[in-house]
Design an enzyme around this catalytic site. Sequence first.
Site, PDB file in Angstrom:
ATOM      1  N   THR A 112     -17.578  93.102 -38.794  1.00 37.57           N
ATOM      2  CA  THR A 112     -18.057  94.183 -38.088  1.00 37.57           C
ATOM      3  C   THR A 112     -17.116  93.872 -36.192  1.00 37.57           C
ATOM      4  O   THR A 112     -16.511  94.755 -35.820  1.00 37.57           O
ATOM      5  CB  THR A 112     -19.550  94.658 -37.902  1.00 37.57           C
ATOM      6  OG1 THR A 112     -20.212  93.452 -37.613  1.00 37.57           O
ATOM      7  CG2 THR A 112     -19.950  94.949 -39.273  1.00 37.57           C
TER       8      THR A 112
ATOM      9  N   LYS B 132     -20.551  87.458 -42.749  1.00 35.93           N
ATOM     10  CA  LYS B 132     -20.288  88.603 -41.500  1.00 35.93           C
ATOM     11  C   LYS B 132     -21.609  88.668 -41.213  1.00 35.93           C
ATOM     12  O   LYS B 132     -22.487  88.714 -41.321  1.00 35.93           O
ATOM     13  CB  LYS B 132     -19.311  90.297 -41.794  1.00 35.93           C
ATOM     14  CG  LYS B 132     -20.597  91.004 -42.350  1.00 35.93           C
ATOM     15  CD  LYS B 132     -20.586  91.732 -41.119  1.00 35.93           C
ATOM     16  CE  LYS B 132     -22.504  91.747 -41.304  1.00 35.93           C
ATOM     17  NZ  LYS B 132     -23.254  92.770 -39.766  1.00 35.93           N
TER      18      LYS B 132
ATOM     19  N   THR C  78     -29.565  87.335 -44.043  1.00 28.72           N
ATOM     20  CA  THR C  78     -29.517  87.961 -42.527  1.00 28.72           C
ATOM     21  C   THR C  78     -27.690  88.289 -42.002  1.00 28.72           C
ATOM     22  O   THR C  78     -28.412  88.801 -41.387  1.00 28.72           O
ATOM     23  CB  THR C  78     -29.976  86.624 -42.057  1.00 28.72           C
ATOM     24  OG1 THR C  78     -28.680  85.873 -42.092  1.00 28.72           O
ATOM     25  CG2 THR C  78     -31.365  86.462 -41.917  1.00 28.72           C
TER      26      THR C  78
ATOM     27  N   GLU D  91     -23.065  87.803 -30.508  1.00 33.79           N
ATOM     28  CA  GLU D  91     -21.847  88.216 -29.533  1.00 33.79           C
ATOM     29  C   GLU D  91     -23.035  88.157 -28.137  1.00 33.79           C
ATOM     30  O   GLU D  91     -24.128  88.561 -27.996  1.00 33.79           O
ATOM     31  CB  GLU D  91     -22.803  90.224 -29.898  1.00 33.79           C
ATOM     32  CG  GLU D  91     -22.825  91.049 -31.080  1.00 33.79           C
ATOM     33  CD  GLU D  91     -23.196  91.942 -31.555  1.00 33.79           C
ATOM     34  OE1 GLU D  91     -25.039  92.204 -31.252  1.00 33.79           O
ATOM     35  OE2 GLU D  91     -22.937  93.088 -32.070  1.00 33.79           O
TER      36      GLU D  91
ATOM     37  N   ASN E 272     -24.850  95.711 -26.546  1.00 35.63           N
ATOM     38  CA  ASN E 272     -25.879  96.131 -27.092  1.00 35.63           C
ATOM     39  C   ASN E 272     -26.368  97.540 -26.677  1.00 35.63           C
ATOM     40  O   ASN E 272     -26.978  98.210 -27.033  1.00 35.63           O
ATOM     41  CB  ASN E 272     -26.798  95.400 -27.935  1.00 35.63           C
ATOM     42  CG  ASN E 272     -26.465  94.429 -29.162  1.00 35.63           C
ATOM     43  OD1 ASN E 272     -25.852  94.568 -30.207  1.00 35.63           O
ATOM     44  ND2 ASN E 272     -26.479  93.449 -28.609  1.00 35.63           N
TER      45      ASN E 272
ATOM     46  N   SER F 200     -24.660 100.460 -32.801  1.00 39.96           N
ATOM     47  CA  SER F 200     -24.617 100.014 -33.935  1.00 39.96           C
ATOM     48  C   SER F 200     -25.496  99.646 -35.233  1.00 39.96           C
ATOM     49  O   SER F 200     -26.859 100.059 -34.232  1.00 39.96           O
ATOM     50  CB  SER F 200     -24.078  98.309 -33.518  1.00 39.96           C
ATOM     51  OG  SER F 200     -24.700  97.591 -33.153  1.00 39.96           O
TER      52      SER F 200
END
Lengths: 385, 385
Positions: free
Chosen positions: B148, B170, B181, B261, B380, B385
């Site tokens: 992703t 992923k 998770t 991220e 974010n 997402s």
Amino acid sequence: MSVTAARGFEASGVAVGLKSTGKRDVAVVVNRGPRSAAAAVFTSNRAKANPIMWSQQVIADGVAAAVVLNSGGANCFTGSFGFQTTHQTAERAAQLLGVSAGDIIVCSTGLIGTGDEVFRAKVLDGVEQGIAQLSPDGGEAASEAIMTTDSRAKRAVRTQDGWTVGGMAKGAGMLAPGLATMLVVITTDADLTAAELDVALRQATRVSFDRLDSDGCMSTNDQVTLLASGASGVRPELAAFTGVVTEVCLDLAEQLQGDAEGASHDIAIEVIGAASESDAVEVGRSVARNNLFKAAIFGNDPNWGRVLAAIGTTAAAFDPYDVDVSFNGVRVCTAGGPDRPREDVDLTPRATRILIDLKSGADAATILTNDLTHDYVHENSAYSS
Amino acid sequence: MSVTAARGFEASGVAVGLKSTGKRDVAVVVNRGPRSAAAAVFTSNRAKANPIMWSQQVIADGVAAAVVLNSGGANCFTGSFGFQTTHQTAERAAQLLGVSAGDIIVCSTGLIGTGDEVFRAKVLDGVEQGIAQLSPDGGEAASEAIMTTDSRAKRAVRTQDGWTVGGMAKGAGMLAPGLATMLVVITTDADLTAAELDVALRQATRVSFDRLDSDGCMSTNDQVTLLASGASGVRPELAAFTGVVTEVCLDLAEQLQGDAEGASHDIAIEVIGAASESDAVEVGRSVARNNLFKAAIFGNDPNWGRVLAAIGTTAAAFDPYDVDVSFNGVRVCTAGGPDRPREDVDLTPRATRILIDLKSGADAATILTNDLTHDYVHENSAYSS
């Protein structure tokens, strides 16, 4: 006016060099009576600063004559030397005020680990200067002296039926519930016993400071102190008094939220249809602590999926497929699925309202929080606190 | 090679337009046997995506023939239409593979609330194309198709005594423990029963993915699936097998941490001297979820006060005045007070090690997390997402 709005109180705020900026950094609030009833609530963090451990002993008998507060250093995890500093602070104030050291509440705020000999000397200097400058008009100076990263002082006053409740607060980061969540001093000239003050304060903080969760981080130094002088000669009903103290606490809590470090949105998360009030609080806090949700609000994105994901981590009664979520009045999720388009939501105003209907009962609660912004990261990475 | 390193497996990764970038977005992993034993662990989030609810039924009998995974849409909170999409995905794959739909695991990842007719048509197209392109060399393509916001595919392989364990993963955000998770598929040609696989997988995830807490946010879609073909003809000792599966899981967990991220530090929080392993895990997680601590690491600030404040919110056995904290090997806090100067700590490397000695027992655990950065907030807040 804040803590000197009620009769029977004097206060001061002085600058003794604890803050590198040279701004006021020691505050003193003195109750001149005729009564000296008091109550306090403290951080529930098990890692407690020296002033917390001291003040918990002071408040045990429901009597306090004064509060000494310093910013510019938390006096937390500074060993036995630091505890002696707190003790000496109380003794110096007691001596100058002609009261017992056991009646002096002490509060500190600033960087954890600050509490060396230089710190001690400055604080004791602040006690002397602060007591010398006590004034019935000193509330404003006192409220400035407790500021840390606050951009403005927080004060609130309510008067009713001949008696007054006034307060001051500081807090801009490390705001999370746990009985108390910041440094707050509230004074009143109403005539109430320590036991009554305790009931009123616990009820008021439970629905105000305890429901403010700016960044999920609980401090080591927080306390809320309520002092009553009885100088009005009025003895209000406890329910009415509790209502007014609650109003003052909510006013201060909203000021803290509005000044939270780096925030661009003040978010009220209202949870309704809960099976119990504690369920509503748990759900609200879980959403308030979800970094992805908080970052989405910063980005003006009504990301209801992140709300449901946060609710799903709680033990609250709810059916994930029977939950409604609204952002600023627009229901974007119903029955656990998409409803109105995200584009219909305007998240540009600072005031943001999330409504979550759990459809599992009749209880409700509102949690106040802030968004997660670049400025929050900047303020808490570039500066130690 | 990832999921096709072990004998008996074929895989593929195809692009059907679920991702706006045109990159691969549907992966298929098929177990050609001779065995089709399987185990899986799922997110403990109570808000579960449709594929989770489906796959929990599939795995109940310990048999799975294939896993179909899509990125570009989570098929979560998409109502009964979304559940039917999952069901049709399994049926289409089963039909083409000549197995039962009840033996097809389904996984989805992407934006919650995505699952309309266009989504369904693309996923079913992906199943057809993916099964048509199955290959013993398809592991790499499959690992790319589940990405992703990942910047790179995550793959790991271990071979020992004639049998192999390989996996793909992923995950770049919403990483927090709760059994599983993220999306992970692990394959092996060892010959073990479903019950044995279940024991091995739960033990492995407990000390790997369950101890990775990048941002405290738990997903609605996460699962880890382990498939065994028995094609090696070797039946290893369960302890040896569990050890190798754990190694693969830890390898993948560290890759997830390293690609989190926006992160600029990979932080290992090692808690020692704990009264129990669960105490050590609770303390490590509490520190890992403290935004002020995470922002301080981003700012290269060894802020041990924030570590103690986070420990103080736990129920773990410890004395706040008998705790040591080291940052990258430099003990900055001992006995709950300052030790070596903060300036001695170098936090510029990405790999960051926090050592917390609770001095309350002999148990230990390490939690992996990341710092809180401007880029985390940007990624974010700017993208849904």
